[in-house]
Design a protein around this motif. Structure first.
Motif: not given
Lengths: 166, 166
Positions: A52-61
């Motif tokens: 979930n953190i990875l998904a959130a980071r990819l989205k933010r980046l």
DNA sequence: AGCATCCGATTGCATTATGCAACCGGTTGA
DNA sequence: TCAACCGGTTGCATAATGCAATCGGATGCT
């Protein structure tokens, strides 16, 4: 107006994008480890990011303009994450981070070889590496010599070892 | 054993110390703004850190060996925060952060002058600045010319303006 | 056709970090 | 005596992170 930046200071604004414990790890893995798919980033990183953190980071980046998401022609469901030019220009910053960590933190020798190579190579090596990243991620014409392969060698060795050790 | 580092990667280990939204802001203010007291860091920073966060960061940065706390002879209660040598060696990293932010983020012109000066000055200017920091924070013999004064000029102007504007 | 595997995520829940405002006991200088 | 300043701490709300299980769809093997 949903901006709400804390200040216009360059250092602060950089921190507002990259100042957390995972964003630069993701960029590092894409950049130096050539991890291009979600699952690669999830399973083959040293630090073990949660999905979930990875998904959130990819989205933010992506929202920040540092990554783009493309389709993998070989698989309908597969996404390819690409670095953008601003992300590629983080190379000198990451080199400095590596150089500082190597001097002042308890790094493992295996994983600091890459940092050492980049540090010793200096700006001309960084430029060569950035040119390769542009070829790989932006579709720019490919340069002749590959410095990327050397940089990834140690990294891959460690990742492979970790995978079998699980 | 309470270490529990995520990995031995230099970039990761640097991130474990500095990878949050405030640590580098505090170091920036001490380094470039010459804020040496708690209250200065609290009230005279652009971004408005909360006092509990500031206290927590100072504690953590001291534990990490980036700051030391000394007594101010002029005031029994007053503490002076000093940069250590490892913190002074963050100069190139902060310069790169400023340079990247200046290129890729919506910086304010006022606050990016300092970043521009440092970027254009190159490594020789960084070395001169670091020598001055060593004099100021570590009691090293003082160099002749002060580049620090120039760097702080723009910063002070903005801080003063902000103070009156409140 | 059937089925295990892989794909990029999402959900629910617990723990931890951050943010905000008020406040503390002691020190200083007028 | 007293207001202003000193480096913090406390209580409480909200946001970020961490962990494990799970999702519906696509793929490849048999």
């Amino acid at each position: 107006m949903a901006d709400a930046h804390r200040s216009g200071c360059p250092i602060n604004l950089t921190l507002e994008v990259l100042g957390d414990r995972w964003s630069l790890i993701v960029i590092r893995d894409i950049m130096f480890g050539n991890r291009r798919h979600f699952r690669e980033l999830l399973n083959r990183s040293e630090e073990g990011i949660a999905s979930n953190i990875l998904a959130a980071r990819l989205k933010r980046l992506m929202a920040a303009g540092l990554l783009t998401r493309g389709d993998d022609p070989s698989h309908q469901q597969k996404a390819i994450y690409n670095l953008t030019e601003p992300a590629i220009q983080l190379v000198p910053l990451l080199v400095q981070m590596g150089a500082w960590g190597r001097r002042h933190r308890p790094v493992s020798e295996e994983l600091s070889i890459r940092a050492q190579l980049l540090e010793e190579g200096g700006p001309s090596l960084w430029d060569a590496f950035m040119a390769e990243l542009r070829a790989l991620h932006l579709g720019a014409p490919a340069p002749k010599r590959s410095v990327l392969h050397d940089l990834q060698a140690a990294y891959e060795k460690v990742a492979a070892h970790r995978k079998t050790a699980r």
